[in-house]
Design a protein around this motif. Structure first.
Motif, PDB file in Angstrom:
ATOM      1  N   VAL A 138       0.879  -1.163   0.000  1.00 21.96           N
ATOM      2  CA  VAL A 138       0.000   0.000   0.000  1.00 21.96           C
ATOM      3  C   VAL A 138       0.914   1.209   0.000  1.00 21.96           C
ATOM      4  O   VAL A 138       1.679   1.409   0.951  1.00 21.96           O
ATOM      5  N   ILE A 139       0.895   1.962  -1.075  1.00 27.03           N
ATOM      6  CA  ILE A 139       1.854   3.050  -1.206  1.00 27.03           C
ATOM      7  C   ILE A 139       1.143   4.397  -1.271  1.00 27.03           C
ATOM      8  O   ILE A 139      -0.021   4.482  -1.629  1.00 27.03           O
ATOM      9  N   GLY A 140       1.877   5.429  -0.908  1.00 28.78           N
ATOM     10  CA  GLY A 140       1.305   6.768  -0.911  1.00 28.78           C
ATOM     11  C   GLY A 140       2.071   7.647   0.047  1.00 28.78           C
ATOM     12  O   GLY A 140       2.933   7.183   0.785  1.00 28.78           O
TER      13      GLY A 140
ATOM     14  N   SER B  67      -1.816   9.799   3.720  1.00 31.87           N
ATOM     15  CA  SER B  67      -2.724   9.517   2.610  1.00 31.87           C
ATOM     16  C   SER B  67      -3.800   8.503   2.984  1.00 31.87           C
ATOM     17  O   SER B  67      -4.767   8.328   2.271  1.00 31.87           O
TER      18      SER B  67
ATOM     19  N   LYS C 194      -2.836   5.225   4.307  1.00 32.78           N
ATOM     20  CA  LYS C 194      -2.274   3.865   4.246  1.00 32.78           C
ATOM     21  C   LYS C 194      -2.446   3.126   5.567  1.00 32.78           C
ATOM     22  O   LYS C 194      -2.939   2.007   5.599  1.00 32.78           O
ATOM     23  N   SER C 195      -2.016   3.754   6.642  1.00 36.43           N
ATOM     24  CA  SER C 195      -2.071   3.088   7.945  1.00 36.43           C
ATOM     25  C   SER C 195      -3.505   2.824   8.358  1.00 36.43           C
ATOM     26  O   SER C 195      -3.813   1.784   8.944  1.00 36.43           O
TER      27      SER C 195
ATOM     28  N   ASP D 146       2.940  -2.214   9.034  1.00 33.54           N
ATOM     29  CA  ASP D 146       2.873  -0.777   8.804  1.00 33.54           C
ATOM     30  C   ASP D 146       4.294  -0.214   8.792  1.00 33.54           C
ATOM     31  O   ASP D 146       4.960  -0.204   9.830  1.00 33.54           O
ATOM     32  N   GLU D 147       4.750   0.205   7.649  1.00 30.81           N
ATOM     33  CA  GLU D 147       6.084   0.801   7.460  1.00 30.81           C
ATOM     34  C   GLU D 147       7.212  -0.017   8.112  1.00 30.81           C
ATOM     35  O   GLU D 147       7.933   0.492   8.966  1.00 30.81           O
TER      36      GLU D 147
ATOM     37  N   THR E 163       2.540  -1.347   4.250  1.00 32.60           N
ATOM     38  CA  THR E 163       2.549   0.031   3.761  1.00 32.60           C
ATOM     39  C   THR E 163       3.998   0.471   3.671  1.00 32.60           C
ATOM     40  O   THR E 163       4.845   0.021   4.438  1.00 32.60           O
TER      41      THR E 163
ATOM     42  N   HIS F  96       6.588   3.956   2.178  1.00 32.06           N
ATOM     43  CA  HIS F  96       6.854   5.033   1.229  1.00 32.06           C
ATOM     44  C   HIS F  96       8.249   4.873   0.629  1.00 32.06           C
ATOM     45  O   HIS F  96       8.700   5.682  -0.142  1.00 32.06           O
TER      46      HIS F  96
ATOM     47  N   VAL G  38      -2.547   5.015  -2.772  1.00 30.68           N
ATOM     48  CA  VAL G  38      -3.540   5.812  -2.058  1.00 30.68           C
ATOM     49  C   VAL G  38      -3.118   7.277  -2.095  1.00 30.68           C
ATOM     50  O   VAL G  38      -1.935   7.586  -1.915  1.00 30.68           O
TER      51      VAL G  38
ATOM     52  N   VAL H 259      -8.258   5.498  -3.156  1.00 29.68           N
ATOM     53  CA  VAL H 259      -7.415   4.537  -3.877  1.00 29.68           C
ATOM     54  C   VAL H 259      -7.371   4.984  -5.327  1.00 29.68           C
ATOM     55  O   VAL H 259      -8.395   5.063  -5.999  1.00 29.68           O
TER      56      VAL H 259
END
Lengths: 238, 128
Positions: free
Chosen positions: A32-34, A38, A40-41, A149-150, A181, A183, A198, A203
């Protein structure tokens, strides 16, 4: 399969996600990128049952998500969520006592793979080693869905490398699905089967990574730069 | 760290290309076993699904064979491998000739240019 239908999430007046319809297939590593903020989390938290949608439904394998979804989903928080006074081994034992699917053998393998000393107190670990422990805890559970998450955020290249290798080594894509997720798309790209892009709570793209590379003739990172810099048209309100 | 992949083409094809080159250089020999999907994924830092795709692509091309329960092996069909060698050579020549053509060089210039270059390389090799 993970499914979001008409899902919106507002935190008070702030809209985090808006009217998301999404299906995530199994057996893949999905990114899940953005940009920061945005949504994602929020998406990950909705899937793991940590937050509830303001409207719409989220299902995992056909079941509506609630707190019991934790049986099927292993979630890596962006925050540090452990007791600092525990040693690494005590932390592992604690997790094993909380999750019936926790696999002690796997956790031992990951421990030696990542070179973590089980006798160390968690609060005395460096940031890199704390992250390794977090990854270990998440990957030691034999669950169908792993949400992260990250996982690479703020870590130096060596740590990232060992986390990426750990991920490839200890995830079984025949039985498991990973949604993470990030970045740092550049580094993650060779790992991803699929991306969900996202932007501002919406989306904007769901695509097979190889397919996107082939049709756009550029890497996902380059594609993101173009799209998020606004070189392609945003739909303007009419 | 592993080698980087080019951004503009599918990773599974680039990985197949790498394996093909290893075969041509004889680093991988007919009948050799390829690393398991997971080992290859770890070595090259890619998703195991991508490696699966690479292996099926190579199998479709007749370059590897997967044997049930044993793994994936380089074909022992020498004819297929010399065909591969030809194909890759011709493809590279095609790129080169096309690029030269786009810059306006005629066939004679291309050949003489290539001969001169190879000769220089050889002479330089002798000096060292």
């Amino acid at each position: 399969m993970i499914r979001l239908q008409g899902v919106s999430k507002r935190y008070l007046r702030k809209k985090a996600l808006m009217d998301v319809d999404l299906q995530l297939p199994t057996g893949k590593i999905i990114g899940v990128i953005g940009e920061n903020g945005s949504g994602k989390s929020t998406m990950l938290k909705l899937i793991s049952g940590l937050v509830r949608p303001s409207s719409g439904t989220v299902t995992v394998d056909g079941e509506k998500v609630d707190r019991r979804t934790a049986r099927k989903v292993s979630y890596l928080s962006e925050l540090d969520t452990y007791y600092p006074f525990f040693t690494v081994q005590e932390t592992i034992d604690y997790y094993a006592s909380q999750f019936a699917d926790f696999d002690g053998e796997t956790s031992k393998e990951i421990l030696s793979f990542m070179g973590v000393d089980p006798a160390q107190k968690v609060k005395h670990l460096s940031k890199g080693y704390r992250s390794r422990v977090k990854i270990l805890l998440v990957l030691s559970r034999k669950v169908p869905y792993i949400l992260m998450d990250e996982p690479l955020s703020g870590l130096d290249p060596m740590v990232r490398d060992s986390i990426i290798k750990g991920l490839i080594s200890f995830v079984d894509l025949e039985k498991q699905t990973v949604v993470l997720t990030t970045h740092e798309v550049n580094e993650m790209e060779p790992l991803l089967d699929m991306i969900v892009a996202v932007r501002d709570g919406e989306v904007i793209k769901v695509a097979d990574v190889e397919e996107l590379r082939r049709t756009e003739n550029k890497s996902i990172a380059e594609w993101m730069n173009d799209v998020y810099a606004g070189n392609t048209c945003r739909s303007l309100p009419s | 760290m592993s080698d980087e992949f080019h951004p503009s083409s599918p990773i599974y094809l680039q990985l197949a290309e790498r394996i093909n080159r290893q075969i041509l250089r004889r680093e991988l020999r007919p009948g050799d076993k390829l690393p398991s999907v997971r080992e290859m994924a770890i070595q090259s830092h890619v998703n195991p699904n991508t490696v699966n795709r690479t292996y099926s692509e190579l199998e479709r091309m007749g370059i590897v064979e997967s044997r049930r329960g044993q793994g994936t092996f380089i074909t022992e069909d020498e004819k297929r491998l010399s065909q591969l060698r030809e194909d890759l050579r011709n493809r590279q020549i095609e790129f080169f000739v096309r690029a030269m053509g786009e810059m306006g060089f005629n066939p004679e210039e291309i050949v003489s240019g290539l001969q001169d270059y190879l000769k220089q390389q050889r002479d330089r090799g002798k000096e060292e």
